[in-house]
Write a protein that holds these residues in place. Structure first.
Motif, mmCIF file in Angstrom:
data_model
loop_
_atom_site.group_PDB
_atom_site.id
_atom_site.type_symbol
_atom_site.label_atom_id
_atom_site.label_comp_id
_atom_site.label_asym_id
_atom_site.label_seq_id
_atom_site.Cartn_x
_atom_site.Cartn_y
_atom_site.Cartn_z
ATOM 1 N N LEU A 1 0.670 -7.078 3.633
ATOM 2 C CA LEU A 1 -0.937 -6.749 3.770
ATOM 3 C C LEU A 1 -1.434 -7.692 4.522
ATOM 4 C CD1 LEU A 1 -3.356 -5.380 2.551
ATOM 5 C CD2 LEU A 1 -3.380 -6.993 0.755
ATOM 6 N N THR A 2 -1.167 -8.873 4.982
ATOM 7 C CA THR A 2 -1.610 -9.755 6.067
ATOM 8 C C THR A 2 -1.474 -9.016 7.285
ATOM 9 O OG1 THR A 2 -1.327 -11.677 4.763
ATOM 10 C CG2 THR A 2 -1.525 -12.062 6.897
ATOM 11 N N GLU A 3 -0.211 -8.593 7.521
ATOM 12 C CA GLU A 3 0.008 -7.804 9.022
ATOM 13 C C GLU A 3 -0.767 -6.933 9.035
ATOM 14 O OE1 GLU A 3 2.146 -8.779 11.605
ATOM 15 O OE2 GLU A 3 2.320 -10.733 10.407
ATOM 16 N N MET A 4 -1.183 -6.038 8.199
ATOM 17 C CA MET A 4 -2.026 -4.815 8.316
ATOM 18 C C MET A 4 -3.234 -5.251 8.592
ATOM 19 S SD MET A 4 -0.407 -1.957 5.965
ATOM 20 C CE MET A 4 -0.566 -2.831 4.368
ATOM 21 N N ARG A 5 -3.951 -6.074 7.824
ATOM 22 C CA ARG A 5 -4.937 -6.844 7.960
ATOM 23 C C ARG A 5 -5.656 -7.226 9.187
ATOM 24 N NH1 ARG A 5 -7.405 -8.099 1.730
ATOM 25 N NH2 ARG A 5 -7.568 -6.076 1.255
ATOM 26 N N ARG A 6 -4.443 -7.877 9.974
ATOM 27 C CA ARG A 6 -4.465 -8.524 11.207
ATOM 28 C C ARG A 6 -5.055 -7.268 12.370
ATOM 29 N NH1 ARG A 6 0.537 -12.268 11.199
ATOM 30 N NH2 ARG A 6 -0.846 -14.010 10.150
ATOM 31 N N ALA A 7 -4.560 -6.328 11.969
ATOM 32 C CA ALA A 7 -4.982 -5.020 12.775
ATOM 33 C C ALA A 7 -6.217 -4.448 12.466
ATOM 34 C CB ALA A 7 -3.818 -4.074 12.806
ATOM 35 N N GLU A 8 -6.449 -4.147 10.882
ATOM 36 C CA GLU A 8 -7.883 -3.757 10.640
ATOM 37 C C GLU A 8 -8.083 -4.501 9.398
ATOM 38 O OE1 GLU A 8 -11.176 -2.349 9.647
ATOM 39 O OE2 GLU A 8 -10.160 -1.586 11.475
ATOM 40 N N LYS A 9 -9.330 -5.159 9.393
ATOM 41 C CA LYS A 9 -9.639 -6.093 8.240
ATOM 42 C C LYS A 9 -9.946 -5.133 6.923
ATOM 43 C CE LYS A 9 -12.647 -9.677 6.845
ATOM 44 N NZ LYS A 9 -11.925 -10.873 6.837
ATOM 45 N N LYS A 10 -10.378 -3.900 7.012
ATOM 46 C CA LYS A 10 -10.505 -3.163 5.792
ATOM 47 C C LYS A 10 -9.475 -2.150 5.601
ATOM 48 C CE LYS A 10 -15.606 -3.284 6.176
ATOM 49 N NZ LYS A 10 -16.927 -2.655 6.394
ATOM 50 N N THR A 11 -8.258 -3.021 5.044
ATOM 51 C CA THR A 11 -7.134 -2.161 4.927
ATOM 52 C C THR A 11 -6.979 -2.201 3.355
ATOM 53 O OG1 THR A 11 -6.384 -2.251 7.091
ATOM 54 C CG2 THR A 11 -4.850 -1.768 5.283
ATOM 55 N N ARG A 12 -6.597 -1.248 2.557
ATOM 56 C CA ARG A 12 -6.225 -1.538 1.085
ATOM 57 C C ARG A 12 -4.840 -0.962 0.831
ATOM 58 N NH1 ARG A 12 -10.565 0.007 3.024
ATOM 59 N NH2 ARG A 12 -10.196 2.269 2.845
ATOM 60 N N LEU A 13 -4.281 -1.900 -0.199
ATOM 61 C CA LEU A 13 -2.846 -1.697 -0.431
ATOM 62 C C LEU A 13 -2.700 -1.472 -1.670
ATOM 63 C CD1 LEU A 13 0.409 -1.336 0.318
ATOM 64 C CD2 LEU A 13 0.155 -3.957 0.301
ATOM 65 N N ARG A 14 -1.960 -0.431 -2.352
ATOM 66 C CA ARG A 14 -1.528 -0.118 -3.665
ATOM 67 C C ARG A 14 -0.220 -0.096 -3.926
ATOM 68 N NH1 ARG A 14 -5.779 1.098 -7.405
ATOM 69 N NH2 ARG A 14 -7.650 1.655 -6.333
ATOM 70 N N ALA A 15 0.547 -1.180 -4.160
ATOM 71 C CA ALA A 15 2.013 -1.141 -4.195
ATOM 72 C C ALA A 15 2.887 -1.199 -5.480
ATOM 73 C CB ALA A 15 2.202 -2.165 -3.258
ATOM 74 N N GLU A 16 3.977 -0.707 -5.383
ATOM 75 C CA GLU A 16 4.614 -0.911 -6.494
ATOM 76 C C GLU A 16 6.040 -1.533 -6.070
ATOM 77 O OE1 GLU A 16 5.478 2.598 -8.875
ATOM 78 O OE2 GLU A 16 3.425 3.085 -9.643
ATOM 79 N N TRP A 17 6.550 -2.639 -6.537
ATOM 80 C CA TRP A 17 7.795 -3.362 -5.758
ATOM 81 C C TRP A 17 8.564 -3.155 -7.116
ATOM 82 C CZ3 TRP A 17 8.152 -4.895 -0.912
ATOM 83 C CH2 TRP A 17 6.950 -4.909 -0.098
#
Length: 97
Positions: free
Chosen positions: A60-76
């Motif tokens: 999520l941190t990597e994606m938010r560096r590209a676009e601050k308004k990025t949301r993640l719903r994840a299942e690990w």
């Protein structure tokens, strides 16, 4: 701690999907797939790390560096345990029966 293999299933949505997609593809590498859906992506992958929380946070941190308004719903999932996250927060943990 030892590295474990985690299976990831997630939905990524963003105000600027074009900026997030290359970052997401780089993070996933050849270990998964990124499919376009609506205003975001559906991702499946296998990643190695110490914990689901650490992997989720770094992705999520990597994606938010590209676009601050990025949301993640994840299942690990690892060793019969599934951890669900919304953005940085752990929402539930479930063990396979």
């Amino acid at each position: 701690m030892t590295e474990k293999k985690f299976k990831l299933k997630c939905q990524v949505s963003s105000d600027n999907p074009e900026a997030v997609k290359p970052v997401l593809e780089k993070a996933i590498g050849k270990n998964g797939s990124v499919k376009t859906s609506g205003n975001g992506f559906e991702v499946t992958a296998e990643l190695s790390g110490e914990s689901a929380r650490d992997l989720n946070r770094s992705l999520l941190t990597e994606m938010r560096r590209a676009e601050k308004k990025t949301r993640l719903r994840a299942e690990w999932t690892c060793e019969g345990t599934t951890e669900k996250f919304f953005d940085y927060g752990l929402k539930s943990t479930k063990k396979a029966e």
